[in-house]
Design a protein around this motif. Structure first.
Motif, mmCIF file in Angstrom:
data_model
loop_
_atom_site.group_PDB
_atom_site.id
_atom_site.type_symbol
_atom_site.label_atom_id
_atom_site.label_comp_id
_atom_site.label_asym_id
_atom_site.label_seq_id
_atom_site.Cartn_x
_atom_site.Cartn_y
_atom_site.Cartn_z
ATOM 1 N N GLY A 69 0.808 -1.208 0.000
ATOM 2 C CA GLY A 69 0.000 0.000 0.000
ATOM 3 C C GLY A 69 0.845 1.263 0.000
ATOM 4 N N LEU A 70 0.349 2.301 -0.681
ATOM 5 C CA LEU A 70 1.011 3.609 -0.690
ATOM 6 C C LEU A 70 0.309 4.527 0.297
ATOM 7 C CD1 LEU A 70 1.647 4.174 -4.506
ATOM 8 C CD2 LEU A 70 3.147 3.139 -2.798
ATOM 9 N N TYR A 71 1.087 5.156 1.169
ATOM 10 C CA TYR A 71 0.541 5.990 2.232
ATOM 11 C C TYR A 71 0.706 7.485 1.985
ATOM 12 C CZ TYR A 71 0.055 1.774 5.102
ATOM 13 O OH TYR A 71 -0.310 0.538 5.593
ATOM 14 N N ASP A 72 1.634 7.863 1.098
ATOM 15 C CA ASP A 72 1.826 9.288 0.841
ATOM 16 C C ASP A 72 2.630 9.441 -0.440
ATOM 17 O OD1 ASP A 72 1.476 11.994 1.334
ATOM 18 O OD2 ASP A 72 3.213 12.162 2.656
ATOM 19 N N LEU A 73 2.680 10.674 -0.945
ATOM 20 C CA LEU A 73 3.450 10.978 -2.148
ATOM 21 C C LEU A 73 3.865 12.439 -2.131
ATOM 22 C CD1 LEU A 73 1.379 12.765 -4.130
ATOM 23 C CD2 LEU A 73 0.343 10.544 -4.442
ATOM 24 N N ALA A 74 4.851 12.754 -2.948
ATOM 25 C CA ALA A 74 5.278 14.148 -3.119
ATOM 26 C C ALA A 74 5.832 14.313 -4.522
ATOM 27 C CB ALA A 74 6.343 14.524 -2.084
ATOM 28 N N TRP A 75 5.397 15.376 -5.192
ATOM 29 C CA TRP A 75 5.949 15.708 -6.498
ATOM 30 C C TRP A 75 7.354 16.273 -6.340
ATOM 31 C CZ3 TRP A 75 3.578 14.930 -11.223
ATOM 32 C CH2 TRP A 75 2.199 14.661 -11.219
ATOM 33 N N SER A 76 8.217 15.947 -7.286
ATOM 34 C CA SER A 76 9.533 16.577 -7.335
ATOM 35 C C SER A 76 9.382 18.069 -7.593
ATOM 36 C CB SER A 76 10.369 15.946 -8.451
ATOM 37 O OG SER A 76 11.531 16.713 -8.701
ATOM 38 N N GLU A 77 10.221 18.846 -6.943
ATOM 39 C CA GLU A 77 10.261 20.285 -7.196
ATOM 40 C C GLU A 77 11.267 20.630 -8.286
ATOM 41 O OE1 GLU A 77 8.540 22.797 -5.930
ATOM 42 O OE2 GLU A 77 7.341 21.758 -4.422
ATOM 43 N N ALA A 78 11.998 19.605 -8.775
ATOM 44 C CA ALA A 78 13.042 19.844 -9.768
ATOM 45 C C ALA A 78 12.711 19.249 -11.129
ATOM 46 C CB ALA A 78 14.374 19.268 -9.269
ATOM 47 N N VAL A 117 6.106 11.582 2.964
ATOM 48 C CA VAL A 117 7.248 12.095 2.213
ATOM 49 C C VAL A 117 6.956 13.557 1.881
ATOM 50 C CG1 VAL A 117 8.205 9.986 1.207
ATOM 51 C CG2 VAL A 117 6.238 11.073 0.118
ATOM 52 N N ASP A 118 8.020 14.350 1.797
ATOM 53 C CA ASP A 118 7.856 15.775 1.483
ATOM 54 C C ASP A 118 9.074 16.243 0.720
ATOM 55 O OD1 ASP A 118 6.509 18.359 1.674
ATOM 56 O OD2 ASP A 118 8.126 18.928 3.044
ATOM 57 N N TRP A 119 8.854 16.988 -0.352
ATOM 58 C CA TRP A 119 9.945 17.487 -1.191
ATOM 59 C C TRP A 119 10.167 18.963 -0.867
ATOM 60 C CZ3 TRP A 119 11.186 13.811 -5.291
ATOM 61 C CH2 TRP A 119 12.401 14.115 -5.929
ATOM 62 N N SER A 120 11.416 19.329 -0.643
ATOM 63 C CA SER A 120 11.727 20.721 -0.305
ATOM 64 C C SER A 120 11.480 21.636 -1.496
ATOM 65 C CB SER A 120 13.192 20.843 0.134
ATOM 66 O OG SER A 120 13.540 22.205 0.306
ATOM 67 N N ASN A 121 10.742 22.716 -1.248
ATOM 68 C CA ASN A 121 10.523 23.693 -2.326
ATOM 69 C C ASN A 121 11.625 24.744 -2.358
ATOM 70 O OD1 ASN A 121 9.780 25.074 0.001
ATOM 71 N ND2 ASN A 121 8.135 26.200 -1.012
ATOM 72 N N ILE A 122 12.615 24.626 -1.459
ATOM 73 C CA ILE A 122 13.763 25.540 -1.461
ATOM 74 C C ILE A 122 15.002 24.805 -1.951
ATOM 75 C CG2 ILE A 122 15.206 27.077 -0.079
ATOM 76 C CD1 ILE A 122 12.853 27.403 1.835
ATOM 77 N N GLN A 123 15.356 23.705 -1.283
ATOM 78 C CA GLN A 123 16.429 22.827 -1.765
ATOM 79 C C GLN A 123 15.789 21.757 -2.657
ATOM 80 O OE1 GLN A 123 19.982 22.715 1.342
ATOM 81 N NE2 GLN A 123 18.177 21.724 2.166
ATOM 82 N N LYS A 124 15.655 22.074 -3.908
ATOM 83 C CA LYS A 124 14.795 21.298 -4.785
ATOM 84 C C LYS A 124 15.352 19.919 -5.152
ATOM 85 C CE LYS A 124 12.739 25.496 -6.737
ATOM 86 N NZ LYS A 124 11.401 25.326 -6.149
ATOM 87 N N ASP A 125 16.559 19.611 -4.693
ATOM 88 C CA ASP A 125 17.130 18.289 -4.932
ATOM 89 C C ASP A 125 17.036 17.403 -3.693
ATOM 90 O OD1 ASP A 125 18.933 19.617 -3.304
ATOM 91 O OD2 ASP A 125 20.716 18.853 -4.341
ATOM 92 N N THR A 126 16.139 17.726 -2.776
ATOM 93 C CA THR A 126 16.102 17.042 -1.481
ATOM 94 C C THR A 126 14.665 16.738 -1.081
ATOM 95 O OG1 THR A 126 18.065 18.306 -0.813
ATOM 96 C CG2 THR A 126 16.858 17.177 0.928
ATOM 97 N N PHE A 127 14.451 15.525 -0.541
ATOM 98 C CA PHE A 127 13.161 15.207 0.053
ATOM 99 C C PHE A 127 13.382 14.453 1.364
ATOM 100 C CE2 PHE A 127 13.983 11.574 -2.749
ATOM 101 C CZ PHE A 127 13.591 10.473 -1.992
ATOM 102 N N ILE A 128 12.331 14.364 2.174
ATOM 103 C CA ILE A 128 12.417 13.677 3.456
ATOM 104 C C ILE A 128 11.287 12.662 3.563
ATOM 105 C CG2 ILE A 128 13.638 15.421 4.815
ATOM 106 C CD1 ILE A 128 10.957 16.489 5.757
ATOM 107 N N SER A 129 11.491 11.708 4.463
ATOM 108 C CA SER A 129 10.485 10.690 4.739
ATOM 109 C C SER A 129 10.381 10.502 6.241
ATOM 110 C CB SER A 129 10.873 9.362 4.081
ATOM 111 O OG SER A 129 12.129 8.900 4.560
#
Length: 342
Positions: A69-78, A117-129
């Protein structure tokens, strides 16, 4: 009020949704079979097209299968076509929506369910989980392993979010009833009674907010007011927190509750600030409603502006359009995505 535009995904209950930061008519849904308890998952890609009554119609463009199952998602900012997903088997996957079938990247470091998961909208090459094992991991999509691990809580970490204002700050929320803010530049360990174990040392937060006596399921940073967060909890409360007392490099306990928003009848599963207005908040709840609030900081009491009650199961996600003011999406365990204007 016109009925919402709706899309049903039979057999797959939704867990999260997000609008594309590149295209104002594209969304993605993270879904799970059997309400996420057992079975596989799907990543749905949908688009909006002109529809009747001024609301868009919703097209299902394609979907991708996952083994759990998928619990969350985040679009890439890059990259406009990339999405990262969080899975119940502890894995994180990166997808290119222009390709078919297989993910283009996969990581397996978490030991339990990855819940956000969350993708940084400032450091666009970075995400967290964040994970049910209490950890938060920082990732770069071109690296084979995580670049940093925080043992944020000793209980389940439901959500971790980058600050939209400062690239090195993240906030987390947990089963333990706290909201924490971490400075990624100083991932030191906390010490003292009840804070540390030799096998699983607890990372030091720059601010810990004792937000609730119950589980904190969701948080969101205000897009216009740095250090202001909203929270939703199992005890049905929505609260707005002023965390301006935070000082970098110093560990503190505090945070001022600026507003309390009672009204939901069951646990609050998702909160999201409006990206166009500083004082408008959307909330989604297990009471099968999505609600819109005016928080009006430093003014009169918060006001409940709208209740969307067209879902027939737990509402677990809500997301404001990034481009069109006043357009809101909600998703539910009734397998339906709704698009509406409160």
């Amino acid at each position: 009020m016109n009925p919402p535009a709706a899309l049903q995904t039979p057999g797959f209950a939704h867990y999260g949704l997000a609008w594309s930061p590149f295209y104002n008519t594209r969304l993605a849904l993270a879904s799970s079979a059997n309400f996420g308890l057992v079975g596989n998952g799907r990543l749905h890609i949908v688009s909006l097209v002109p529809g009747p009554s001024g609301l868009p119609a919703i097209n299902l463009d394609k979907f991708f299968e996952s083994q759990d199952g998928l619990y969350d998602l985040a679009w890439s900012e890059a990259h406009e076509n990339h999405i990262v997903t969080a899975s119940g088997d502890g894995s994180i996957r990166l997808w290119d929506i222009m390709l078919d079938n297989l993910a283009i990247g996969a990581w397996q470091e978490h030991t339990r369910e990855v819940f956000s998961v969350d993708w940084s909208n400032i450091q666009k090459d970075t995400f967290i989980s964040s994970c049910w094992d209490g950890s938060v991991k920082v990732w770069k999509p071109d690296r084979p392993r995580s670049v940093l691990t925080l043992q944020a809580h000793q209980a389940c970490t439901y959500q971790a979010l980058f600050s939209p204002h400062q690239p090195d700050l993240i906030s987390t929320c947990s089963t333990d009833g706290t909201i924490k803010i971490f400075d990624l530049r100083s991932p030191a360990y906390a010490t003292g009674p009840g804070t540390n174990t030799f096998t699983n040392p607890l990372s030091a937060a720059v601010l810990t907010v004792p937000a609730s006596t119950s589980e904190v399921l969701t948080i969101d940073w205000n897009k216009y007011r740095p250090f202001v967060l909203a929270s939703g909890t199992v005890d049905r409360m929505v609260k707005v927190w002023d965390c301006r007392m935070v000082k970098m490099g110093d560990s503190q306990v505090g945070g001022v509750c600026e507003a309390s928003l009672p009204g939901h009848e069951y646990a609050v599963r998702k909160v999201q600030w409006n990206p166009h207005k500083a004082d408008v908040l959307a909330t989604a709840s297990y009471d099968m409603t999505c609600r819109i609030w005016s928080t009006m900081p430093m003014g009169p009491q918060p006001v409940l502006r709208y209740i969307h009650d067209a879902h027939t199961e737990f509402v677990v996600g809500c997301a404001w359009s990034l481009y069109e003011e006043g357009l809101l999406a909600s998703c539910s365990w009734d397998n339906r995505l709704h698009i509406f204007r409160p």
